[in-house]
Design a protein around this motif. Structure first.
Motif, PDB file in Angstrom:
ATOM      1  N   MET A   1       0.835  -1.178   0.000  1.00 60.21           N
ATOM      2  CA  MET A   1       0.000   0.000   0.000  1.00 60.21           C
ATOM      3  C   MET A   1       0.881   1.243   0.000  1.00 60.21           C
ATOM      4  N   ASP A 124       0.034  -0.584   6.601  1.00 59.44           N
ATOM      5  CA  ASP A 124       0.476  -1.869   6.049  1.00 59.44           C
ATOM      6  C   ASP A 124       0.497  -2.940   7.133  1.00 59.44           C
ATOM      7  N   ASP A 129      -3.949  -8.188   6.719  1.00 53.52           N
ATOM      8  CA  ASP A 129      -4.849  -9.247   6.272  1.00 53.52           C
ATOM      9  C   ASP A 129      -5.777  -8.795   5.139  1.00 53.52           C
ATOM     10  N   GLN A 130      -5.872  -7.481   4.905  1.00 52.33           N
ATOM     11  CA  GLN A 130      -6.740  -6.935   3.847  1.00 52.33           C
ATOM     12  C   GLN A 130      -5.939  -6.217   2.759  1.00 52.33           C
ATOM     13  N   LEU A 131      -4.616  -6.304   2.838  1.00 56.73           N
ATOM     14  CA  LEU A 131      -3.761  -5.453   2.024  1.00 56.73           C
ATOM     15  C   LEU A 131      -4.003  -5.579   0.527  1.00 56.73           C
ATOM     16  N   GLU A 132      -4.174  -6.782   0.040  1.00 53.93           N
ATOM     17  CA  GLU A 132      -4.369  -6.969  -1.405  1.00 53.93           C
ATOM     18  C   GLU A 132      -5.615  -6.232  -1.888  1.00 53.93           C
ATOM     19  N   ALA A 133      -6.710  -6.374  -1.182  1.00 54.36           N
ATOM     20  CA  ALA A 133      -7.955  -5.699  -1.564  1.00 54.36           C
ATOM     21  C   ALA A 133      -7.833  -4.185  -1.403  1.00 54.36           C
ATOM     22  N   VAL A 135      -5.053  -2.358  -1.605  1.00 52.01           N
ATOM     23  CA  VAL A 135      -4.199  -1.855  -2.688  1.00 52.01           C
ATOM     24  C   VAL A 135      -4.992  -1.758  -3.985  1.00 52.01           C
ATOM     25  N   GLN A 136      -5.771  -2.769  -4.277  1.00 59.83           N
ATOM     26  CA  GLN A 136      -6.586  -2.759  -5.497  1.00 59.83           C
ATOM     27  C   GLN A 136      -7.572  -1.580  -5.481  1.00 59.83           C
ATOM     28  N   GLU A 139      -5.630   1.745  -5.898  1.00 56.52           N
ATOM     29  CA  GLU A 139      -5.183   1.918  -7.287  1.00 56.52           C
ATOM     30  C   GLU A 139      -6.339   2.362  -8.176  1.00 56.52           C
TER      31      GLU A 139
END
Length: 150
Positions: A1, A124, A129-133, A135-136, A139
């Motif tokens: 992130m 971060d 535990d939610q970082l991928e979502a 970041v998406q 973006e």
């Protein structure tokens, strides 16, 4: 992130530099267009943080009067500087614009250091535990024009 948001900070810096170059050459139309792109990018960035990232962090940590509050206050100050600089450009007042732009640049640099070295690493860690979502979502938010908030 942190990397996504820091990259967007650099993008905003580049947009401001383009506006400053045009204003320094008294290319007022170009300067106004460049500044409008910069302003929009900044407002999009603020909106992504204030309406999405900061609330997630606050909900997870229970910290509401800490770094996110400071960042919101600084966002408000930068919004005022954005308006003042844009008014100076519209009036073709290069000296006034330069003063507001310089103050804004200094404030942005200090603000970005705090976010990139303190708040984003905390996000971060706390939101791992939610970082991928996250970041998406960030973006998508910062890369779509027209999403800025006043």
């Amino acid at each position: 992130m942190r990397d996504v948001m820091a990259r967007h900070h650099r993008s905003c810096d580049d947009l401001l530099a383009a506006a400053e170059r045009a204003a320094a050459n008294s290319a007022w139309g170009t300067a106004l267009d460049a500044f409008a792109r910069f302003r929009e990018a900044m407002l999009v960035h603020f909106s992504a943080e204030e309406s999405f990232l900061f609330p997630l962090f606050e909900q997870r940590t229970g910290i509401h009067l800490g770094p996110t509050q400071v960042m919101r206050l600084e966002h408000a100050q930068m919004r005022q500087l954005l308006a003042a600089a844009e008014s100076a450009l519209a009036a073709h007042d290069g000296e006034e614009y330069a003063g507001h732009a310089e103050t804004l640049l200094i404030m942005m640099q200090q603000h970005n250091v705090k976010e990139e070295n303190v708040l984003y690493p905390m996000c971060d860690e706390q939101l791992a535990d939610q970082l991928e979502a996250i970041v998406q979502q960030l973006e998508q938010s910062i890369e779509q024009p027209g999403q800025g908030a006043e």
